[in-house]
Write a protein that holds these residues in place. Structure first.
Motif, PDB file in Angstrom:
ATOM      1  N   LEU A  34      47.098  67.894  56.783  1.00 26.45           N
ATOM      2  CA  LEU A  34      48.303  68.518  57.332  1.00 26.45           C
ATOM      3  C   LEU A  34      49.502  67.579  57.241  1.00 26.45           C
ATOM      4  O   LEU A  34      50.582  67.963  56.761  1.00 26.45           O
ATOM      5  CB  LEU A  34      48.052  68.915  58.780  1.00 26.45           C
ATOM      6  N   SER A  35      49.332  66.339  57.679  1.00 23.86           N
ATOM      7  CA  SER A  35      50.460  65.403  57.732  1.00 23.86           C
ATOM      8  C   SER A  35      50.881  64.923  56.347  1.00 23.86           C
ATOM      9  O   SER A  35      52.072  64.761  56.085  1.00 23.86           O
ATOM     10  CB  SER A  35      50.097  64.202  58.617  1.00 23.86           C
ATOM     11  N   PHE A  36      49.919  64.715  55.441  1.00 27.46           N
ATOM     12  CA  PHE A  36      50.271  64.270  54.089  1.00 27.46           C
ATOM     13  C   PHE A  36      51.092  65.340  53.369  1.00 27.46           C
ATOM     14  O   PHE A  36      52.120  65.042  52.754  1.00 27.46           O
ATOM     15  CB  PHE A  36      49.008  63.950  53.292  1.00 27.46           C
ATOM     16  N   ASN A  37      50.635  66.577  53.441  1.00 27.81           N
ATOM     17  CA  ASN A  37      51.366  67.661  52.779  1.00 27.81           C
ATOM     18  C   ASN A  37      52.728  67.898  53.426  1.00 27.81           C
ATOM     19  O   ASN A  37      53.704  68.212  52.738  1.00 27.81           O
ATOM     20  CB  ASN A  37      50.545  68.950  52.808  1.00 27.81           C
ATOM     21  N   PHE A  38      52.799  67.736  54.748  1.00 27.66           N
ATOM     22  CA  PHE A  38      54.084  67.883  55.419  1.00 27.66           C
ATOM     23  C   PHE A  38      55.043  66.776  54.991  1.00 27.66           C
ATOM     24  O   PHE A  38      56.243  67.019  54.790  1.00 27.66           O
ATOM     25  CB  PHE A  38      53.899  67.858  56.933  1.00 27.66           C
ATOM     26  N   GLY A  39      54.523  65.563  54.833  1.00 31.61           N
ATOM     27  CA  GLY A  39      55.370  64.469  54.368  1.00 31.61           C
ATOM     28  C   GLY A  39      55.810  64.649  52.929  1.00 31.61           C
ATOM     29  O   GLY A  39      56.940  64.335  52.569  1.00 31.61           O
ATOM     30  N   ALA A  40      54.906  65.165  52.095  1.00 30.46           N
ATOM     31  CA  ALA A  40      55.216  65.313  50.673  1.00 30.46           C
ATOM     32  C   ALA A  40      56.137  66.493  50.400  1.00 30.46           C
ATOM     33  O   ALA A  40      57.046  66.406  49.568  1.00 30.46           O
ATOM     34  CB  ALA A  40      53.917  65.464  49.872  1.00 30.46           C
ATOM     35  N   PHE A  41      55.918  67.606  51.095  1.00 34.32           N
ATOM     36  CA  PHE A  41      56.647  68.838  50.778  1.00 34.32           C
ATOM     37  C   PHE A  41      57.625  69.278  51.868  1.00 34.32           C
ATOM     38  O   PHE A  41      58.427  70.175  51.640  1.00 34.32           O
ATOM     39  CB  PHE A  41      55.652  69.978  50.516  1.00 34.32           C
ATOM     40  N   GLY A  42      57.523  68.684  53.057  1.00 32.71           N
ATOM     41  CA  GLY A  42      58.452  69.020  54.131  1.00 32.71           C
ATOM     42  C   GLY A  42      58.164  70.326  54.825  1.00 32.71           C
ATOM     43  O   GLY A  42      59.002  70.828  55.587  1.00 32.71           O
ATOM     44  N   VAL A  43      56.995  70.906  54.590  1.00 30.79           N
ATOM     45  CA  VAL A  43      56.622  72.170  55.232  1.00 30.79           C
ATOM     46  C   VAL A  43      55.146  72.106  55.619  1.00 30.79           C
ATOM     47  O   VAL A  43      54.376  71.311  55.069  1.00 30.79           O
ATOM     48  CB  VAL A  43      56.845  73.388  54.298  1.00 30.79           C
ATOM     49  N   VAL A  44      54.777  72.952  56.594  1.00 30.26           N
ATOM     50  CA  VAL A  44      53.362  73.143  56.936  1.00 30.26           C
ATOM     51  C   VAL A  44      52.842  74.277  56.077  1.00 30.26           C
ATOM     52  O   VAL A  44      53.399  75.375  56.090  1.00 30.26           O
ATOM     53  CB  VAL A  44      53.191  73.475  58.429  1.00 30.26           C
ATOM     54  N   PHE A  45      51.795  74.022  55.317  1.00 32.10           N
ATOM     55  CA  PHE A  45      51.270  75.037  54.413  1.00 32.10           C
ATOM     56  C   PHE A  45      50.803  76.261  55.196  1.00 32.10           C
ATOM     57  O   PHE A  45      50.237  76.158  56.284  1.00 32.10           O
ATOM     58  CB  PHE A  45      50.109  74.475  53.599  1.00 32.10           C
ATOM     59  N   ILE A 156      50.188  57.752  59.301  1.00 26.66           N
ATOM     60  CA  ILE A 156      49.890  57.209  57.968  1.00 26.66           C
ATOM     61  C   ILE A 156      49.953  58.311  56.917  1.00 26.66           C
ATOM     62  O   ILE A 156      50.522  58.140  55.834  1.00 26.66           O
ATOM     63  CB  ILE A 156      48.501  56.537  57.961  1.00 26.66           C
ATOM     64  N   GLY A 157      49.356  59.475  57.233  1.00 29.80           N
ATOM     65  CA  GLY A 157      49.370  60.592  56.287  1.00 29.80           C
ATOM     66  C   GLY A 157      50.779  61.039  55.966  1.00 29.80           C
ATOM     67  O   GLY A 157      51.122  61.265  54.794  1.00 29.80           O
ATOM     68  N   TYR A 158      51.618  61.160  57.001  1.00 29.45           N
ATOM     69  CA  TYR A 158      52.999  61.581  56.770  1.00 29.45           C
ATOM     70  C   TYR A 158      53.755  60.534  55.949  1.00 29.45           C
ATOM     71  O   TYR A 158      54.501  60.877  55.020  1.00 29.45           O
ATOM     72  CB  TYR A 158      53.717  61.807  58.098  1.00 29.45           C
ATOM     73  N   GLY A 159      53.550  59.252  56.287  1.00 28.01           N
ATOM     74  CA  GLY A 159      54.247  58.188  55.568  1.00 28.01           C
ATOM     75  C   GLY A 159      53.867  58.140  54.095  1.00 28.01           C
ATOM     76  O   GLY A 159      54.734  58.027  53.219  1.00 28.01           O
ATOM     77  N   LEU A 160      52.572  58.244  53.810  1.00 26.53           N
ATOM     78  CA  LEU A 160      52.133  58.228  52.417  1.00 26.53           C
ATOM     79  C   LEU A 160      52.520  59.499  51.677  1.00 26.53           C
ATOM     80  O   LEU A 160      52.794  59.473  50.477  1.00 26.53           O
ATOM     81  CB  LEU A 160      50.618  58.020  52.349  1.00 26.53           C
ATOM     82  N   GLY A 161      52.548  60.620  52.400  1.00 24.06           N
ATOM     83  CA  GLY A 161      53.014  61.854  51.776  1.00 24.06           C
ATOM     84  C   GLY A 161      54.492  61.779  51.442  1.00 24.06           C
ATOM     85  O   GLY A 161      54.925  62.209  50.367  1.00 24.06           O
ATOM     86  N   ARG A 162      55.265  61.222  52.366  1.00 26.38           N
ATOM     87  CA  ARG A 162      56.701  61.075  52.159  1.00 26.38           C
ATOM     88  C   ARG A 162      56.997  60.143  51.001  1.00 26.38           C
ATOM     89  O   ARG A 162      57.939  60.356  50.226  1.00 26.38           O
ATOM     90  CB  ARG A 162      57.334  60.546  53.437  1.00 26.38           C
ATOM     91  N   HIS A 163      56.186  59.085  50.880  1.00 27.25           N
ATOM     92  CA  HIS A 163      56.362  58.103  49.803  1.00 27.25           C
ATOM     93  C   HIS A 163      55.171  58.180  48.846  1.00 27.25           C
ATOM     94  O   HIS A 163      54.573  57.154  48.492  1.00 27.25           O
ATOM     95  CB  HIS A 163      56.499  56.702  50.386  1.00 27.25           C
ATOM     96  N   ASN A 164      54.842  59.397  48.426  1.00 26.50           N
ATOM     97  CA  ASN A 164      53.666  59.632  47.590  1.00 26.50           C
ATOM     98  C   ASN A 164      53.724  58.918  46.248  1.00 26.50           C
ATOM     99  O   ASN A 164      52.691  58.652  45.641  1.00 26.50           O
ATOM    100  CB  ASN A 164      53.488  61.130  47.365  1.00 26.50           C
TER     101      ASN A 164
END
Length: 203
Positions: A34-45, A156-164
């Motif tokens: 959830l957090s990685f995808n939110f960080g990468a795409f800015g939305v909750v799938f 961590i998931g959001y941070g890595l998603g944001r800076h994928n």
């Protein structure tokens, strides 16, 4: 007598630890996704929200047709909480299919977000109540540890998603069947820009 008490305490601590580890693994996996995808795409799938709706609907249907309420506490409050994700789905359908005007669209969007936000804690509680009730009996120290683990994984998931682009390339997303984030790194382009590629093209 003292030895028996010590043995019982050790067994209880071991049981709590196994419960904590099992739940932490499951929650961390879901939180990471959830957090990685939110960080990468800015939305909750949408799939994550649909999962909440399906779980709440299944519990609601079982409790309605079962002999007696299976829900803890006041059953009418439980029914009200479980029906909120369905309200979100109906509001979503109305918002997408009808030209209701900007104000009505805004009201429907706010109502749908609130319905999920209000129902989510209760749905999560019911999930553990039915699937892993031992987690609800953990002491405050273990519950705090579990919350800390989930929060850290989420950050961590959001941070890595944001800076994928630090750990993944656009091709990694494409291979997994996902769209590509706006800031993903194109491996092919990076290879073309390498000194060796430039030297080969100059020849």
């Amino acid at each position: 007598m003292s030895d028996n008490q010590n043995t019982s305490s050790v067994k209880k601590a071991s049981t709590e630890m196994f419960t904590l580890v099992g739940v932490a693994i499951g929650l961390s996996a879901y939180t990471w996704d959830l957090s990685f995808n939110f960080g990468a795409f800015g939305v909750v799938f949408l799939g994550h929200i649909i999962a909440i709706w399906l779980f709440s609907l299944s519990i609601l249907m079982v409790t309605v047709f079962a002999h007696g309420s299976l829900l803890p506490g006041n059953k009418w409050i439980g029914y009200s909480m479980l029906i909120l994700p369905t309200i979100w789905l109906v509001a979503r359908i109305i918002d997408d299919s009808l030209n209701t005007g900007q104000l009505t669209d805004h009201v429907l969007k706010v109502a749908s977000i609130l319905s999920i936000a209000i129902a989510l804690p209760y749905v999560v509680y019911l999930f553990f109540y039915f699937t892993s009730p031992d987690i609800l009996n953990l002491n405050r120290k273990w519950m705090t540890a579990l919350a800390g683990i989930v929060i850290v994984i989420g950050i961590i998931g959001y941070g890595l998603g944001r800076h994928n682009y630090l750990i993944m390339s656009c091709e990694n997303f494409e291979i997994s069947g996902q769209d590509t984030p706006d800031n993903c790194r194109c491996a092919k382009k990076a290879d073309d820009d390498s000194p060796a590629a430039k030297a080969a093209s100059s020849e």
